[in-house]
Design a protein around this motif. Structure first.
Motif, PDB file in Angstrom:
ATOM      1  N   GLY A 134       4.263  67.834  15.553  1.00 52.76           N
ATOM      2  CA  GLY A 134       3.015  68.525  15.855  1.00 52.76           C
ATOM      3  C   GLY A 134       3.173  69.894  16.467  1.00 52.76           C
ATOM      4  N   ASP A 135       4.382  70.261  16.901  1.00 51.68           N
ATOM      5  CA  ASP A 135       4.612  71.627  17.381  1.00 51.68           C
ATOM      6  C   ASP A 135       4.328  72.604  16.241  1.00 51.68           C
ATOM      7  OD1 ASP A 135       5.362  70.791  19.891  1.00 51.68           O
ATOM      8  OD2 ASP A 135       7.516  71.059  19.572  1.00 51.68           O
ATOM      9  N   ILE A 136       3.923  73.818  16.598  1.00 47.81           N
ATOM     10  CA  ILE A 136       3.656  74.832  15.572  1.00 47.81           C
ATOM     11  C   ILE A 136       4.944  75.607  15.308  1.00 47.81           C
ATOM     12  CG2 ILE A 136       2.332  76.897  14.979  1.00 47.81           C
ATOM     13  CD1 ILE A 136       0.073  75.791  16.744  1.00 47.81           C
ATOM     14  N   ILE A 137       5.306  75.689  14.027  1.00 44.73           N
ATOM     15  CA  ILE A 137       6.532  76.369  13.614  1.00 44.73           C
ATOM     16  C   ILE A 137       6.149  77.616  12.825  1.00 44.73           C
ATOM     17  CG2 ILE A 137       8.778  76.078  12.507  1.00 44.73           C
ATOM     18  CD1 ILE A 137       8.216  74.000  14.685  1.00 44.73           C
ATOM     19  N   VAL A 138       6.749  78.744  13.188  1.00 44.39           N
ATOM     20  CA  VAL A 138       6.463  80.005  12.504  1.00 44.39           C
ATOM     21  C   VAL A 138       7.788  80.610  12.046  1.00 44.39           C
ATOM     22  CG1 VAL A 138       5.351  82.265  12.647  1.00 44.39           C
ATOM     23  CG2 VAL A 138       4.492  80.368  14.049  1.00 44.39           C
ATOM     24  N   GLY A 139       7.837  81.057  10.789  1.00 41.42           N
ATOM     25  CA  GLY A 139       9.057  81.652  10.263  1.00 41.42           C
ATOM     26  C   GLY A 139       8.765  82.892   9.441  1.00 41.42           C
ATOM     27  N   ASP A 140       9.661  83.863   9.531  1.00 44.57           N
ATOM     28  CA  ASP A 140       9.600  85.047   8.681  1.00 44.57           C
ATOM     29  C   ASP A 140      11.010  85.604   8.527  1.00 44.57           C
ATOM     30  OD1 ASP A 140      10.097  86.529  11.038  1.00 44.57           O
ATOM     31  OD2 ASP A 140       7.984  87.038  11.324  1.00 44.57           O
ATOM     32  N   ALA A 141      11.134  86.839   8.078  1.00 43.58           N
ATOM     33  CA  ALA A 141      12.447  87.408   7.795  1.00 43.58           C
ATOM     34  C   ALA A 141      13.349  87.466   9.015  1.00 43.58           C
ATOM     35  CB  ALA A 141      12.287  88.808   7.206  1.00 43.58           C
ATOM     36  N   ASP A 142      12.755  87.486  10.217  1.00 45.94           N
ATOM     37  CA  ASP A 142      13.560  87.576  11.434  1.00 45.94           C
ATOM     38  C   ASP A 142      14.064  86.226  11.933  1.00 45.94           C
ATOM     39  OD1 ASP A 142      13.649  90.437  12.179  1.00 45.94           O
ATOM     40  OD2 ASP A 142      11.479  90.245  12.204  1.00 45.94           O
ATOM     41  N   GLY A 143      13.475  85.132  11.476  1.00 46.17           N
ATOM     42  CA  GLY A 143      13.927  83.817  11.914  1.00 46.17           C
ATOM     43  C   GLY A 143      12.781  82.847  12.130  1.00 46.17           C
ATOM     44  N   VAL A 144      13.042  81.830  12.956  1.00 43.27           N
ATOM     45  CA  VAL A 144      12.069  80.750  13.169  1.00 43.27           C
ATOM     46  C   VAL A 144      11.853  80.535  14.665  1.00 43.27           C
ATOM     47  CG1 VAL A 144      11.501  78.333  12.706  1.00 43.27           C
ATOM     48  CG2 VAL A 144      12.893  79.613  11.058  1.00 43.27           C
ATOM     49  N   VAL A 145      10.580  80.400  15.066  1.00 45.93           N
ATOM     50  CA  VAL A 145      10.244  80.093  16.456  1.00 45.93           C
ATOM     51  C   VAL A 145       9.441  78.798  16.502  1.00 45.93           C
ATOM     52  CG1 VAL A 145      10.311  82.468  17.295  1.00 45.93           C
ATOM     53  CG2 VAL A 145       8.176  81.553  16.368  1.00 45.93           C
ATOM     54  N   VAL A 146       9.587  78.091  17.623  1.00 43.84           N
ATOM     55  CA  VAL A 146       8.884  76.832  17.847  1.00 43.84           C
ATOM     56  C   VAL A 146       7.879  77.034  18.971  1.00 43.84           C
ATOM     57  CG1 VAL A 146       9.129  74.396  18.454  1.00 43.84           C
ATOM     58  CG2 VAL A 146      10.966  75.562  17.197  1.00 43.84           C
ATOM     59  N   ILE A 148      13.344  66.136  17.970  1.00 42.75           N
ATOM     60  CA  ILE A 148      14.643  66.523  17.426  1.00 42.75           C
ATOM     61  C   ILE A 148      15.092  67.844  18.030  1.00 42.75           C
ATOM     62  CG2 ILE A 148      14.243  65.361  15.211  1.00 42.75           C
ATOM     63  CD1 ILE A 148      13.754  68.195  14.002  1.00 42.75           C
ATOM     64  N   SER A 149      16.318  68.207  17.698  1.00 47.31           N
ATOM     65  CA  SER A 149      16.824  69.548  17.966  1.00 47.31           C
ATOM     66  C   SER A 149      17.148  70.174  16.623  1.00 47.31           C
ATOM     67  CB  SER A 149      18.082  69.488  18.836  1.00 47.31           C
ATOM     68  OG  SER A 149      18.662  70.774  18.973  1.00 47.31           O
ATOM     69  N   CYS A 150      16.664  71.394  16.397  1.00 42.74           N
ATOM     70  CA  CYS A 150      16.944  72.094  15.148  1.00 42.74           C
ATOM     71  C   CYS A 150      17.334  73.530  15.476  1.00 42.74           C
ATOM     72  CB  CYS A 150      15.720  72.075  14.233  1.00 42.74           C
ATOM     73  SG  CYS A 150      16.030  72.776  12.579  1.00 42.74           S
ATOM     74  N   GLY A 151      18.549  73.883  15.142  1.00 36.41           N
ATOM     75  CA  GLY A 151      19.015  75.221  15.458  1.00 36.41           C
ATOM     76  C   GLY A 151      19.026  75.515  16.944  1.00 36.41           C
ATOM     77  N   GLY A 152      19.285  74.483  17.745  1.00 37.46           N
ATOM     78  CA  GLY A 152      19.348  74.664  19.190  1.00 37.46           C
ATOM     79  C   GLY A 152      18.006  74.669  19.886  1.00 37.46           C
ATOM     80  N   ALA A 153      16.914  74.506  19.140  1.00 34.82           N
ATOM     81  CA  ALA A 153      15.570  74.483  19.724  1.00 34.82           C
ATOM     82  C   ALA A 153      15.010  73.068  19.682  1.00 34.82           C
ATOM     83  CB  ALA A 153      14.643  75.433  18.965  1.00 34.82           C
ATOM     84  N   SER A 154      14.342  72.664  20.754  1.00 36.40           N
ATOM     85  CA  SER A 154      13.677  71.365  20.778  1.00 36.40           C
ATOM     86  C   SER A 154      12.413  71.432  19.939  1.00 36.40           C
ATOM     87  CB  SER A 154      13.314  70.973  22.215  1.00 36.40           C
ATOM     88  OG  SER A 154      14.475  70.827  23.002  1.00 36.40           O
ATOM     89  N   VAL A 155      12.221  70.416  19.096  1.00 39.62           N
ATOM     90  CA  VAL A 155      11.031  70.365  18.245  1.00 39.62           C
ATOM     91  C   VAL A 155      10.417  68.975  18.356  1.00 39.62           C
ATOM     92  CG1 VAL A 155      10.068  70.711  15.943  1.00 39.62           C
ATOM     93  CG2 VAL A 155      12.157  71.933  16.607  1.00 39.62           C
ATOM     94  N   ASN A 156       9.132  68.931  18.690  1.00 33.98           N
ATOM     95  CA  ASN A 156       8.397  67.679  18.733  1.00 33.98           C
ATOM     96  C   ASN A 156       7.400  67.625  17.586  1.00 33.98           C
ATOM     97  OD1 ASN A 156       9.222  66.264  21.321  1.00 33.98           O
ATOM     98  ND2 ASN A 156       8.694  68.296  22.105  1.00 33.98           N
TER      99      ASN A 156
END
Length: 202
Positions: free
Chosen positions: A146-158, A136-144
């Protein structure tokens, strides 16, 4: 490996990936103190239909992060406090959506990490359209899846699953460098001047 990412800020992870896998900054936590890390369970839905979100909650393994491509729609919610509460009970680590939720007060009371574009009053339908565990695409980022997703006050990275070990090593190295710089420079006028002079010479 996932546990090792828990204490690394998203800003640090973003830097070692050159900012290429950040979600749009409009996707923010409902509460600033929320943070999470986990493997992506992806959901693709059309605007206004959240039945696939329920399927994802049913299929989730404890620790999964449900990442939803809702096409950025900000009119109809992908979930409210009841659905978010079910996700929490099933052991999901967080919900990340390129869209909105509703029942804001009730959802905040759950103290469960929800990262989204905002809130609305309108609900979604349940016509059964949508897919889970697909790219998928979420917030302009490609996500497959099983990818590792990390989020905190600054936002989300894939973090792409295939590069996770390398990114972890680079992130830990950068974090140590940042901490050392902070220790040596902050609060020291001469060290601050020297640091700035070095930056200006680059």
């Amino acid at each position: 490996m996932i546990n090792q990412f828990k204490n690394i800020p998203t800003t640090c992870i973003s830097d070692v990936m050159d900012g290429l896998n950040n979600m749009d900054p409009s996707i923010k936590p409902l509460k600033e103190e929320y943070n999470f890390v986990g493997k992506a369970l992806t959901v693709k839905i059309p605007v206004g239909d959240n039945l696939a979100v329920l399927k994802a909650i049913r299929e989730a393994t404890p620790g999964d992060v449900i990442v939803i491509d809702a096409k950025g729609d900000q009119y109809r919610a992908i979930a409210g406090d009841f659905v978010v509460g079910m996700a929490k009970t099933m052991g999901v680590s967080a919900i990340v959506v390129d869209g909105v939720i509703r029942d804001i007060s009730g959802t905040k009371k759950l103290n469960f990490p929800v990262f989204c574009k905002g809130t609305t009053v309108a609900s979604s339908g349940k016509h059964g359209i949508g897919e889970i565990n697909v790219p998928i695409s979420c917030g302009g980022a490609s996500v497959n899846p099983g990818d590792i997703i990390v989020g905190d006050a600054d936002g989300v990275v894939v973090i792409p699953q295939s590069d996770a070990q390398t990114i972890l090593e680079k992130s830990l190295h950068k974090l140590k460098k940042d901490e050392l710089r902070e220790e040596q420079v902050s609060g020291n006028i001469d060290a601050i001047k020297t640091y700035i002079d070095q930056m200006l010479l680059k």
